[in-house]
Write a protein that holds these residues in place. Structure first.
Motif, mmCIF file in Angstrom:
data_model
loop_
_atom_site.group_PDB
_atom_site.id
_atom_site.type_symbol
_atom_site.label_atom_id
_atom_site.label_comp_id
_atom_site.label_asym_id
_atom_site.label_seq_id
_atom_site.Cartn_x
_atom_site.Cartn_y
_atom_site.Cartn_z
ATOM 1 N N GLY A 37 9.986 18.644 56.517
ATOM 2 C CA GLY A 37 10.699 19.696 55.799
ATOM 3 C C GLY A 37 11.002 19.388 54.345
ATOM 4 N N VAL A 38 10.078 18.772 53.638
ATOM 5 C CA VAL A 38 10.307 18.444 52.226
ATOM 6 C C VAL A 38 10.298 19.737 51.400
ATOM 7 C CG1 VAL A 38 9.432 17.195 50.216
ATOM 8 C CG2 VAL A 38 9.284 16.172 52.497
ATOM 9 N N GLU A 39 11.348 19.964 50.650
ATOM 10 C CA GLU A 39 11.472 21.213 49.899
ATOM 11 C C GLU A 39 10.713 21.165 48.573
ATOM 12 O OE1 GLU A 39 15.641 22.070 49.465
ATOM 13 O OE2 GLU A 39 15.708 23.090 51.407
ATOM 14 N N LYS A 40 10.169 22.318 48.202
ATOM 15 C CA LYS A 40 9.513 22.506 46.911
ATOM 16 C C LYS A 40 10.123 23.725 46.229
ATOM 17 C CE LYS A 40 6.338 22.085 49.656
ATOM 18 N NZ LYS A 40 6.177 21.608 51.055
ATOM 19 N N THR A 41 10.451 23.590 44.959
ATOM 20 C CA THR A 41 11.038 24.699 44.212
ATOM 21 C C THR A 41 10.082 25.126 43.102
ATOM 22 O OG1 THR A 41 13.303 23.968 44.636
ATOM 23 C CG2 THR A 41 12.980 25.456 42.782
ATOM 24 N N TYR A 42 9.873 26.438 43.004
ATOM 25 C CA TYR A 42 8.953 27.013 42.023
ATOM 26 C C TYR A 42 9.684 28.034 41.151
ATOM 27 C CZ TYR A 42 5.401 25.202 45.245
ATOM 28 O OH TYR A 42 4.632 24.391 46.052
ATOM 29 N N ARG A 43 9.247 28.126 39.903
ATOM 30 C CA ARG A 43 9.716 29.200 39.018
ATOM 31 C C ARG A 43 8.586 30.210 38.885
ATOM 32 N NH1 ARG A 43 12.518 27.302 33.782
ATOM 33 N NH2 ARG A 43 14.162 26.993 35.325
ATOM 34 N N VAL A 44 8.923 31.483 39.101
ATOM 35 C CA VAL A 44 7.897 32.526 39.063
ATOM 36 C C VAL A 44 8.308 33.624 38.095
ATOM 37 C CG1 VAL A 44 7.322 32.046 41.475
ATOM 38 C CG2 VAL A 44 8.891 33.895 40.947
ATOM 39 N N GLU A 45 7.322 34.233 37.487
ATOM 40 C CA GLU A 45 7.531 35.409 36.641
ATOM 41 C C GLU A 45 6.764 36.574 37.243
ATOM 42 O OE1 GLU A 45 8.230 33.547 32.162
ATOM 43 O OE2 GLU A 45 6.237 34.266 32.742
ATOM 44 N N VAL A 46 7.400 37.742 37.251
ATOM 45 C CA VAL A 46 6.766 38.942 37.784
ATOM 46 C C VAL A 46 6.845 40.052 36.742
ATOM 47 C CG1 VAL A 46 7.219 38.369 40.191
ATOM 48 C CG2 VAL A 46 8.923 39.618 38.892
ATOM 49 N N GLY A 47 6.103 41.114 36.962
ATOM 50 C CA GLY A 47 6.025 42.181 35.971
ATOM 51 C C GLY A 47 7.244 43.069 35.887
ATOM 52 N N GLU A 48 8.060 43.108 36.941
ATOM 53 C CA GLU A 48 9.251 43.955 36.949
ATOM 54 C C GLU A 48 10.313 43.348 37.848
ATOM 55 O OE1 GLU A 48 8.736 47.668 39.240
ATOM 56 O OE2 GLU A 48 6.659 46.996 39.535
ATOM 57 N N LYS A 49 11.531 43.780 37.680
ATOM 58 C CA LYS A 49 12.641 43.255 38.462
ATOM 59 C C LYS A 49 12.436 43.572 39.943
ATOM 60 C CE LYS A 49 17.713 43.274 38.621
ATOM 61 N NZ LYS A 49 17.882 41.825 38.340
ATOM 62 N N ILE A 50 12.688 42.583 40.801
ATOM 63 C CA ILE A 50 12.495 42.750 42.233
ATOM 64 C C ILE A 50 13.777 43.299 42.855
ATOM 65 C CG2 ILE A 50 11.917 41.578 44.394
ATOM 66 C CD1 ILE A 50 10.462 39.460 42.773
ATOM 67 N N PRO A 51 13.692 44.386 43.601
ATOM 68 C CA PRO A 51 14.902 44.935 44.230
ATOM 69 C C PRO A 51 15.459 44.007 45.295
ATOM 70 C CG PRO A 51 12.941 46.095 44.969
ATOM 71 C CD PRO A 51 12.498 45.204 43.863
ATOM 72 N N GLU A 52 16.749 44.171 45.569
ATOM 73 C CA GLU A 52 17.457 43.283 46.499
ATOM 74 C C GLU A 52 16.808 43.273 47.880
ATOM 75 O OE1 GLU A 52 20.223 40.430 47.281
ATOM 76 O OE2 GLU A 52 19.845 41.443 45.365
ATOM 77 N N PRO B 88 3.097 40.969 42.721
ATOM 78 C CA PRO B 88 2.200 39.858 42.372
ATOM 79 C C PRO B 88 2.759 39.065 41.196
ATOM 80 C CG PRO B 88 0.988 41.917 42.626
ATOM 81 C CD PRO B 88 2.439 42.270 42.622
ATOM 82 N N LEU B 89 2.494 37.763 41.184
ATOM 83 C CA LEU B 89 3.056 36.880 40.172
ATOM 84 C C LEU B 89 2.246 36.895 38.881
ATOM 85 C CD1 LEU B 89 3.963 33.744 42.330
ATOM 86 C CD2 LEU B 89 5.385 35.712 41.719
ATOM 87 N N SER B 90 2.963 36.772 37.772
ATOM 88 C CA SER B 90 2.315 36.568 36.475
ATOM 89 C C SER B 90 2.113 35.084 36.211
ATOM 90 C CB SER B 90 3.162 37.189 35.359
ATOM 91 O OG SER B 90 3.295 38.582 35.534
ATOM 92 N N THR B 91 3.128 34.275 36.514
ATOM 93 C CA THR B 91 3.014 32.819 36.362
ATOM 94 C C THR B 91 3.724 32.140 37.532
ATOM 95 O OG1 THR B 91 5.051 32.557 35.067
ATOM 96 C CG2 THR B 91 3.016 32.975 33.847
ATOM 97 N N LEU B 92 3.288 30.916 37.822
ATOM 98 C CA LEU B 92 3.884 30.122 38.895
ATOM 99 C C LEU B 92 3.916 28.664 38.449
ATOM 100 C CD1 LEU B 92 4.891 29.694 41.815
ATOM 101 C CD2 LEU B 92 2.485 29.619 42.543
#
Length: 257
Positions: A143-158, A216-220
């Motif tokens: 269970g080793v955790e990985k954290t990513y920063r992502v950018e998307v084209g628009e705000k994601i709803p809750e 869909p992601l713009s950057t990861l």
């Protein structure tokens, strides 16, 4: 294979599985080492070995692809690379694409990547010749955790964020619960940005998760891998050795003492 496993005093020598020895020597990850054995590319004392689980001792003569294997004794190397986009996470590539190893041409020991970052993904990548550690870091049971920063084209709803947190259904099954938070920078022209933490390691998992909820992601970019964090001052393409404290934290994370 009939090998004498006793020394001149009659005591048994320390035996290790062949694929583990190959991994510890930095030839490949343990999983890839098994493929190398099955392909008949390994000889022990002149005999081609194709059986997984074959055990060897330190005095055995092991040859891989015609080259004599030098088995290091507690001679491990650990590097943290800031992988840029445009490189594949592999030691070699039959298609001739650039590999992360080209960013580290003068390191004294042969190492291999732990896990994968896609061609279009950047961030923290661990490379080592410590086979036991690499195997455990990649095994889902730890269970080793990985954290990513992502950018998307628009705000994601809750509602979509909650789906990501609870797990989304992909073609290879439902993902495990994840943690996600918005970290969008202030100012005009900035893309909505999120950080997501997972502990699985499926192929292109983060990209597929966001696509499954319609964003869909713009950057990861990977920021963390277990206890390791990407240095803000480490430029893309640069790398450094791990400190003793970082190595200890990594080993503790997968119950290696």
């Amino acid at each position: 294979m009939d090998l004498n496993r006793n020394n001149e005093r009659g005591r048994p020598r320390q035996e290790e599985r062949l694929q583990k020895v190959l991994a510890q020597a930095g030839i490949a990850s343990r999983r890839h080492a098994e493929e190398i054995i099955l392909q008949g590319r390994v000889k022990v004392n002149g005999e081609v070995i194709r059986t997984l689980g074959t055990k060897v001792v330190s005095t055995d003569r092991i040859v891989v692809d015609g080259r004599l294997l030098s088995i290091p004794q507690n001679d491990y190397a650990y590097y943290l690379l800031h992988k840029p986009t445009g490189y594949i996470t592999s030691v070699t590539d039959p298609q001739g694409r650039k590999t992360v190893m080209e960013l580290m041409p003068k390191i004294p020991r042969r190492v291999y990547p732990v896990g994968r970052l896609d061609y279009d993904t950047s961030g923290l990548l661990l490379l080592t010749n410590d086979g036991d550690l690499a195997h455990r870091l990649m095994h889902p049971s730890y269970g080793v955790e990985k954290t990513y920063r992502v950018e998307v084209g628009e705000k994601i709803p809750e509602q979509a964020l909650k789906r990501l947190e609870k797990g989304v259904l992909l073609e290879d099954g439902k993902t495990a619960p994840a943690r996600i938070r918005e970290v969008s920078p202030k100012g005009r022209g900035s893309l909505p940005t999120y950080e997501i933490t997972i502990h699985e390691g499926r192929n292109r998992q983060v990209r597929r998760m966001f696509k499954a909820v319609g964003f869909p992601l713009s950057t990861l970019k990977r920021l963390r891998f277990g206890p390791l964090e990407l240095d803000p001052s480490l430029a893309p393409g640069a790398f450094r050795t791990l400190s003793k404290t970082e190595i200890q934290h990594l080993r503790r994370a997968v119950k290696l003492t």
